[in-house]
Design a protein around this motif. Structure first.
Motif, short mmCIF file in Angstrom:
data_model
loop_
_atom_site.label_atom_id
_atom_site.label_comp_id
_atom_site.label_asym_id
_atom_site.label_seq_id
_atom_site.Cartn_x
_atom_site.Cartn_y
_atom_site.Cartn_z
N ARG A 111 31.11 -46.99 -125.79
CA ARG A 111 31.19 -48.19 -126.69
C ARG A 111 30.29 -47.79 -128.04
N GLY A 112 28.91 -47.83 -127.70
CA GLY A 112 28.08 -47.47 -128.76
C GLY A 112 28.56 -46.11 -129.90
N PRO A 113 28.71 -45.13 -129.32
CA PRO A 113 28.98 -44.08 -130.22
C PRO A 113 30.38 -44.20 -130.66
N ALA A 114 31.42 -45.15 -130.19
CA ALA A 114 32.79 -45.17 -130.69
C ALA A 114 32.44 -46.25 -132.01
N ALA A 122 36.83 -39.97 -132.53
CA ALA A 122 35.72 -39.31 -133.73
C ALA A 122 34.47 -39.28 -133.01
N ALA A 123 34.16 -40.00 -132.09
CA ALA A 123 32.91 -40.00 -131.55
C ALA A 123 32.78 -38.75 -130.56
N ALA A 124 33.74 -38.82 -129.60
CA ALA A 124 33.75 -37.64 -128.72
C ALA A 124 33.94 -36.15 -129.42
N ALA A 125 34.75 -36.14 -130.75
CA ALA A 125 34.59 -34.82 -131.21
C ALA A 125 33.27 -34.66 -131.96
N THR A 126 32.48 -35.49 -132.67
CA THR A 126 31.10 -35.41 -133.18
C THR A 126 30.29 -34.77 -132.37
#
Length: 525
Positions: A111-114, A122-126
């Motif tokens: 939730r927070g990174p997304a 985008a969060a997972a790729a970063t």
């Protein structure tokens, strides 16, 4: 009862991490066939080794026969963790709340990174890119409703070439897991039993009733059944990052007196105690490292019977520097002192009790004060060790320290077979210095032990130095002698004999005959 709403999870997985970490440590090129071995079997292998048939569970000889150029190294779990620590710290620097599933695999709530990076993909790729930049190449990411489903998404074969992120839609974890084999549950025995029943996939397993699975496979089977159905009860539990408690002090110019170093280190000791208080901890064991201008490290671990405060730390630094010599007699000036905790405990476990602990605290304070005046080895506590004679079994340890190797090592030494040791119970008092004793028979002759190990006469009276004004005391009972051969294989070895006497006051005396002379080593009242 309705199921709680799912907590979306991101899992980052680095394929072949144990092999990557070990190959780097061994200096092996990444493309060279490499394998890790545990208990004579292949634990993990590189992609190039797998192409030649080197797979997990293969015997080492068979693996080397299939791939003659294979580099084999023993699996080291500690190396796995050490090498992955920079990756974990890098991810924690970008996103808090990281859970380490195992070296090479981490999980975090999405939730927070997304929200910060503009979406789950985008969060997972970063985060995967951050991991790759800090030593974890080829990281794959999976996003799903549960940690188990997210990990399987990260491990799944990419749909498109080069795809690094796999996202399972909300509510789609059960459907995603349905076609996966039972082996992903990590329980080979359960997979074998289910296979015999015609159940081959997670979907087939999840279709069974909860009560049926629990009755047949128990609690462990019921838990795996929930995983197979996309109902993982676990949530991401962020690891608690330990506070930085290590302190160090450098001296320029170097200091050449122990009292100067101890005084200069006082502020660092106060800082150390303040950090512990802020973290709600106390240190029961510390390690002090002292570096002199010759770049030599003098390191020692100190144990406290309660916990260290700043004054205790300064005392240990001073004692370690003095080492039994005059404070001005340091071999070389000191340039740095490093202090770090070895064992810490929750401060709440050391709070004062409801009715106070005044007497104990006063005893500890008094002993610490005396030790500070007379030196580290000036106050000692007795321990029972191992040995053949009573004197050998008394081990004196400086107050606050543990014996070499710890209490467990001392107990191990104590419980070893000691040929010639007398059985218990031991006498109440072991004399600090043996007293000379005269033992005489009925005719007044000195009692000795002959070559066959027998007494030369029946003990009637004996006289111990400092007892009864030097008068003889009658012997009411006696037992022995018991021989004891000490270091018989050396030229300086001795043959001893033990004898027990009871006087008319009911006291039992433990005597030792050495070189035809009796000595009193202990007495029991």
């Amino acid at each position: 009862m309705p199921e709680p709403p799912p907590t979306r999870t991101i899992v980052l997985w680095c394929p072949d991490w144990p092999v990557i970490a070990a190959a780097r440590a061994a200096g092996s090129p990444p493309e060279h066939p490499f394998a890790l071995v545990a208990k004579g079997l292949v634990f993990a292998s590189s992609a190039s080794a797998r192409q030649q048939g080197v797979v997990r569970g293969l015997r080492v000889r068979e693996a080397q026969a299939r791939c003659p150029e294979l580099v084999v190294e023993p699996y080291d779990d500690a190396l796995d963790h050490r090498a992955f620590e920079p990756v974990i710290r890098a991810i924690e620097g970008a996103v808090p709340g990281v859970e380490v599933l195992r070296p090479g695999t981490i999980a975090l709530r999405s939730r927070g990174p997304a929200r910060y990076y503009g979406g789950e993909r985008a969060a997972a790729a970063t985060l995967a890119g951050i991991a790759a930049d800090h030593g974890a190449p080829g990281v794959r990411a999976g996003v799903a409703d549960t940690p188990f489903a997210a990990e399987q998404a990260a491990r799944a074969r990419p749909v498109r070439p080069g795809e690094r992120v796999r996202i399972v839609p909300v509510g789609g974890s059960a459907a995603f897991l349905a076609d996966l084999p039972l082996g992903v549950l990590g329980d080979p025995d359960l997979a074998m039993v289910l296979g015999r029943l015609g159940i081959a996939t997670l979907g087939d397993f999840a279709a069974l009733g909860d009560e049926q699975v629990r009755d047949r496979f128990g609690v462990a089977g019921a838990f795996l059944h929930r995983l197979a159905g996309g109902r993982d009860p676990r949530e991401v539990a962020a690891r608690a990052v330990p506070p930085e408690l290590r302190v160090e002090a450098s001296f320029e110019p170097p200091l050449d007196r122990a009292d100067q170093v101890a005084f200069a280190f006082r502020r660092s000791a106060d800082d150390f105690a303040a950090r512990l208080r802020a973290a709600g901890l106390v240190a029961t064991t510390i390690r002090v490292g002292i570096v002199d201008e010759r770049d030599l490290l003098l390191e020692r671990t100190w144990v406290h019977p309660r916990w260290f405060d700043a004054a205790d730390v300064v005392d240990r630094v001073r004692w370690q520097l003095a080492g039994g010599v005059d404070p001005s007699g340091l071999e070389a000036p000191v340039v740095q002192v490093v202090l770090e905790p070895v064992a810490v405990d929750d401060a709440s476990n050391h709070e004062r009790g409801l009715w106070g602990t005044g007497p104990d605290e006063r005893v500890h304070h008094a002993l610490a004060r005396v030790q500070g005046l007379v030196g580290h080895e000036g106050v000692v506590t007795p321990r029972i060790g191992g040995g053949r004679t009573l004197a050998e079994r008394v081990v004196l340890v400086p107050w606050g320290d543990t014996p070499a190797g710890g209490e467990r090592a001392l107990a191990t030494v104590r419980d070893r077979p000691w040929p010639g040791r007398l059985p218990g119970p031991p006498p109440a008092t072991v004399l600090e210095r043996p007293r000379p004793v005269d033992v005489v028979s009925v005719g007044g002759d000195t009692v000795d032990v002959d070559e066959r190990g027998a007494l030369t006469g029946v003990p009637e009276r004996f006289r111990a130095e400092g007892e009864r004004g030097g008068r003889f005391a009658p012997v009411t009972a006696w037992a022995g002698p018991w021989p004891l051969v000490v270091r018989w294989w050396e030229a300086g070895g001795r043959r001893l004999h033990r004898l027990q006497l009871v006087d008319d006051d009911g006291r039992a005396w433990y005597l030792v005959l050495a070189d035809h002379r009796w000595w009193a080593e202990a007495v029991a009242t």
